[in-house]
Write a protein that holds these residues in place. Structure first.
Motif, PDB file in Angstrom:
ATOM      1  N   ALA A 155       0.829  -1.203   0.000  1.00 23.77           N
ATOM      2  CA  ALA A 155       0.000   0.000   0.000  1.00 23.77           C
ATOM      3  C   ALA A 155       0.867   1.257   0.000  1.00 23.77           C
ATOM      4  O   ALA A 155       0.576   2.225  -0.718  1.00 23.77           O
ATOM      5  N   PHE A 156       1.928   1.252   0.783  1.00 26.92           N
ATOM      6  CA  PHE A 156       2.826   2.405   0.792  1.00 26.92           C
ATOM      7  C   PHE A 156       3.498   2.572  -0.569  1.00 26.92           C
ATOM      8  O   PHE A 156       3.568   3.680  -1.107  1.00 26.92           O
ATOM      9  N   TRP A 157       3.983   1.462  -1.124  1.00 30.82           N
ATOM     10  CA  TRP A 157       4.637   1.514  -2.425  1.00 30.82           C
ATOM     11  C   TRP A 157       3.693   2.081  -3.482  1.00 30.82           C
ATOM     12  O   TRP A 157       4.067   2.964  -4.250  1.00 30.82           O
ATOM     13  N   TRP A 158       2.467   1.571  -3.550  1.00 24.58           N
ATOM     14  CA  TRP A 158       1.544   2.043  -4.573  1.00 24.58           C
ATOM     15  C   TRP A 158       1.087   3.467  -4.288  1.00 24.58           C
ATOM     16  O   TRP A 158       0.859   4.244  -5.213  1.00 24.58           O
ATOM     17  N   GLY A 159       0.973   3.825  -3.028  1.00 22.66           N
ATOM     18  CA  GLY A 159       0.631   5.201  -2.703  1.00 22.66           C
ATOM     19  C   GLY A 159       1.666   6.176  -3.232  1.00 22.66           C
ATOM     20  O   GLY A 159       1.336   7.202  -3.826  1.00 22.66           O
ATOM     21  N   VAL A 160       2.939   5.846  -3.058  1.00 26.22           N
ATOM     22  CA  VAL A 160       4.014   6.719  -3.529  1.00 26.22           C
ATOM     23  C   VAL A 160       4.117   6.677  -5.050  1.00 26.22           C
ATOM     24  O   VAL A 160       4.122   7.717  -5.720  1.00 26.22           O
ATOM     25  N   GLU A 161       4.204   5.473  -5.619  1.00 24.30           N
ATOM     26  CA  GLU A 161       4.361   5.366  -7.066  1.00 24.30           C
ATOM     27  C   GLU A 161       3.118   5.844  -7.811  1.00 24.30           C
ATOM     28  O   GLU A 161       3.209   6.548  -8.817  1.00 24.30           O
TER      29      GLU A 161
ATOM     30  N   TYR B 119       0.849   7.991  -6.809  1.00 21.42           N
ATOM     31  CA  TYR B 119       0.735   9.448  -6.723  1.00 21.42           C
ATOM     32  C   TYR B 119       1.734  10.130  -7.651  1.00 21.42           C
ATOM     33  O   TYR B 119       1.407  11.125  -8.300  1.00 21.42           O
ATOM     34  N   ALA B 120       2.944   9.587  -7.738  1.00 22.53           N
ATOM     35  CA  ALA B 120       3.945  10.156  -8.646  1.00 22.53           C
ATOM     36  C   ALA B 120       3.466  10.054 -10.091  1.00 22.53           C
ATOM     37  O   ALA B 120       3.633  11.001 -10.882  1.00 22.53           O
ATOM     38  N   ARG B 121       2.882   8.920 -10.453  1.00 25.24           N
ATOM     39  CA  ARG B 121       2.359   8.769 -11.821  1.00 25.24           C
ATOM     40  C   ARG B 121       1.184   9.702 -12.052  1.00 25.24           C
ATOM     41  O   ARG B 121       1.017  10.251 -13.132  1.00 25.24           O
ATOM     42  N   PHE B 122       0.358   9.889 -11.028  1.00 27.43           N
ATOM     43  CA  PHE B 122      -0.782  10.793 -11.137  1.00 27.43           C
ATOM     44  C   PHE B 122      -0.304  12.235 -11.339  1.00 27.43           C
ATOM     45  O   PHE B 122      -0.829  12.960 -12.178  1.00 27.43           O
ATOM     46  N   GLU B 123       0.699  12.636 -10.581  1.00 27.09           N
ATOM     47  CA  GLU B 123       1.224  13.999 -10.691  1.00 27.09           C
ATOM     48  C   GLU B 123       1.910  14.246 -12.027  1.00 27.09           C
ATOM     49  O   GLU B 123       1.894  15.365 -12.527  1.00 27.09           O
ATOM     50  N   SER B 124       2.535  13.209 -12.589  1.00 24.25           N
ATOM     51  CA  SER B 124       3.221  13.392 -13.869  1.00 24.25           C
ATOM     52  C   SER B 124       2.237  13.454 -15.030  1.00 24.25           C
ATOM     53  O   SER B 124       2.606  13.837 -16.126  1.00 24.25           O
ATOM     54  N   GLY B 125       1.002  13.058 -14.781  1.00 20.60           N
ATOM     55  CA  GLY B 125      -0.025  13.138 -15.815  1.00 20.60           C
ATOM     56  C   GLY B 125      -0.164  11.844 -16.588  1.00 20.60           C
ATOM     57  O   GLY B 125       0.821  11.266 -17.026  1.00 20.60           O
TER      58      GLY B 125
ATOM     59  N   SER C  45      -7.832   2.980  -7.899  1.00 18.83           N
ATOM     60  CA  SER C  45      -6.952   2.132  -7.103  1.00 18.83           C
ATOM     61  C   SER C  45      -6.326   2.898  -5.944  1.00 18.83           C
ATOM     62  O   SER C  45      -6.111   2.333  -4.877  1.00 18.83           O
ATOM     63  N   LEU C  46      -6.035   4.179  -6.154  1.00 19.63           N
ATOM     64  CA  LEU C  46      -5.439   4.971  -5.074  1.00 19.63           C
ATOM     65  C   LEU C  46      -6.451   5.403  -4.024  1.00 19.63           C
ATOM     66  O   LEU C  46      -6.168   5.356  -2.827  1.00 19.63           O
ATOM     67  N   LEU C  47      -7.635   5.810  -4.460  1.00 18.52           N
ATOM     68  CA  LEU C  47      -8.607   6.392  -3.527  1.00 18.52           C
ATOM     69  C   LEU C  47      -9.580   5.393  -2.913  1.00 18.52           C
ATOM     70  O   LEU C  47     -10.114   5.646  -1.830  1.00 18.52           O
ATOM     71  N   ILE C  48      -9.827   4.282  -3.583  1.00 21.03           N
ATOM     72  CA  ILE C  48     -10.812   3.311  -3.090  1.00 21.03           C
ATOM     73  C   ILE C  48     -10.154   1.993  -2.694  1.00 21.03           C
ATOM     74  O   ILE C  48     -10.312   1.522  -1.558  1.00 21.03           O
TER      75      ILE C  48
ATOM     76  N   ALA D 179      -5.855  -4.394 -10.253  1.00 20.79           N
ATOM     77  CA  ALA D 179      -6.024  -3.008 -10.663  1.00 20.79           C
ATOM     78  C   ALA D 179      -4.670  -2.315 -10.810  1.00 20.79           C
ATOM     79  O   ALA D 179      -4.449  -1.545 -11.753  1.00 20.79           O
ATOM     80  N   VAL D 180      -3.759  -2.595  -9.892  1.00 18.42           N
ATOM     81  CA  VAL D 180      -2.418  -2.002  -9.977  1.00 18.42           C
ATOM     82  C   VAL D 180      -1.697  -2.498 -11.217  1.00 18.42           C
ATOM     83  O   VAL D 180      -1.080  -1.726 -11.943  1.00 18.42           O
ATOM     84  N   ALA D 181      -1.768  -3.801 -11.483  1.00 11.65           N
ATOM     85  CA  ALA D 181      -1.084  -4.366 -12.651  1.00 11.65           C
ATOM     86  C   ALA D 181      -1.645  -3.795 -13.947  1.00 11.65           C
ATOM     87  O   ALA D 181      -0.878  -3.405 -14.845  1.00 11.65           O
ATOM     88  N   VAL D 182      -2.956  -3.734 -14.066  1.00  6.72           N
ATOM     89  CA  VAL D 182      -3.566  -3.189 -15.289  1.00  6.72           C
ATOM     90  C   VAL D 182      -3.223  -1.711 -15.442  1.00  6.72           C
ATOM     91  O   VAL D 182      -2.936  -1.244 -16.544  1.00  6.72           O
ATOM     92  N   THR D 183      -3.231  -0.980 -14.336  1.00  9.74           N
ATOM     93  CA  THR D 183      -2.868   0.447 -14.396  1.00  9.74           C
ATOM     94  C   THR D 183      -1.440   0.619 -14.888  1.00  9.74           C
ATOM     95  O   THR D 183      -1.160   1.458 -15.752  1.00  9.74           O
ATOM     96  N   ARG D 184      -0.529  -0.187 -14.351  1.00  7.20           N
ATOM     97  CA  ARG D 184       0.874  -0.096 -14.776  1.00  7.20           C
ATOM     98  C   ARG D 184       1.036  -0.463 -16.248  1.00  7.20           C
ATOM     99  O   ARG D 184       1.844   0.132 -16.958  1.00  7.20           O
TER     100      ARG D 184
END
Length: 103
Positions: A26-32, A34-40, A53-56, A94-99
């Motif tokens: 959860a910490f790893w995905w929260g950081v990564e 969010y970084a992907r979200f901020e980069s657009g 995946s981040l909010l729910i 969800a994380v895998a598909v997002t990546r």
């Protein structure tokens, strides 16, 4: 001197081990994430899945792990592990598909 409930039951030993994985993931995905979200993210589907995946899903995974005692009383030990596994599997998917979509 150890108390009357020492050592903890197998359930709580496994719960602590699962917590190491859940909290780290959860910490790893929260950081990564969010970084992907901020980069657009260009794709609307990937952006929506990233936000979901981040909010729910990430808070849901943490809540299911943290509420182990409550779930254990209501659905039993086996039911709890199945439920935690189901939530973790949905989260990981969800994380895998997002990546994959973000690339």
């Amino acid at each position: 001197m150890a108390g009357p409930n020492w050592p903890p039951s197998r359930f709580w030993q496994y719960w602590a081990l699962a917590g190491m994985l859940v909290l780290t993931a959860a910490f790893w995905w929260g950081v990564e994430g969010y970084a992907r979200f901020e980069s657009g993210v260009g794709d609307a589907i990937a952006d929506g899945l990233l936000r979901f995946s981040l909010l729910i899903l990430t808070p849901a995974l943490l809540i299911v792990w943290a509420a182990a005692a409550w779930f254990r009383r209501r659905i039993g030990e086996g039911g709890y592990w199945q439920f935690l596994g189901l939530v973790a599997l949905i989260w990981a998917g969800a994380v895998a598909v997002t990546r994959i979509l973000i690339g």
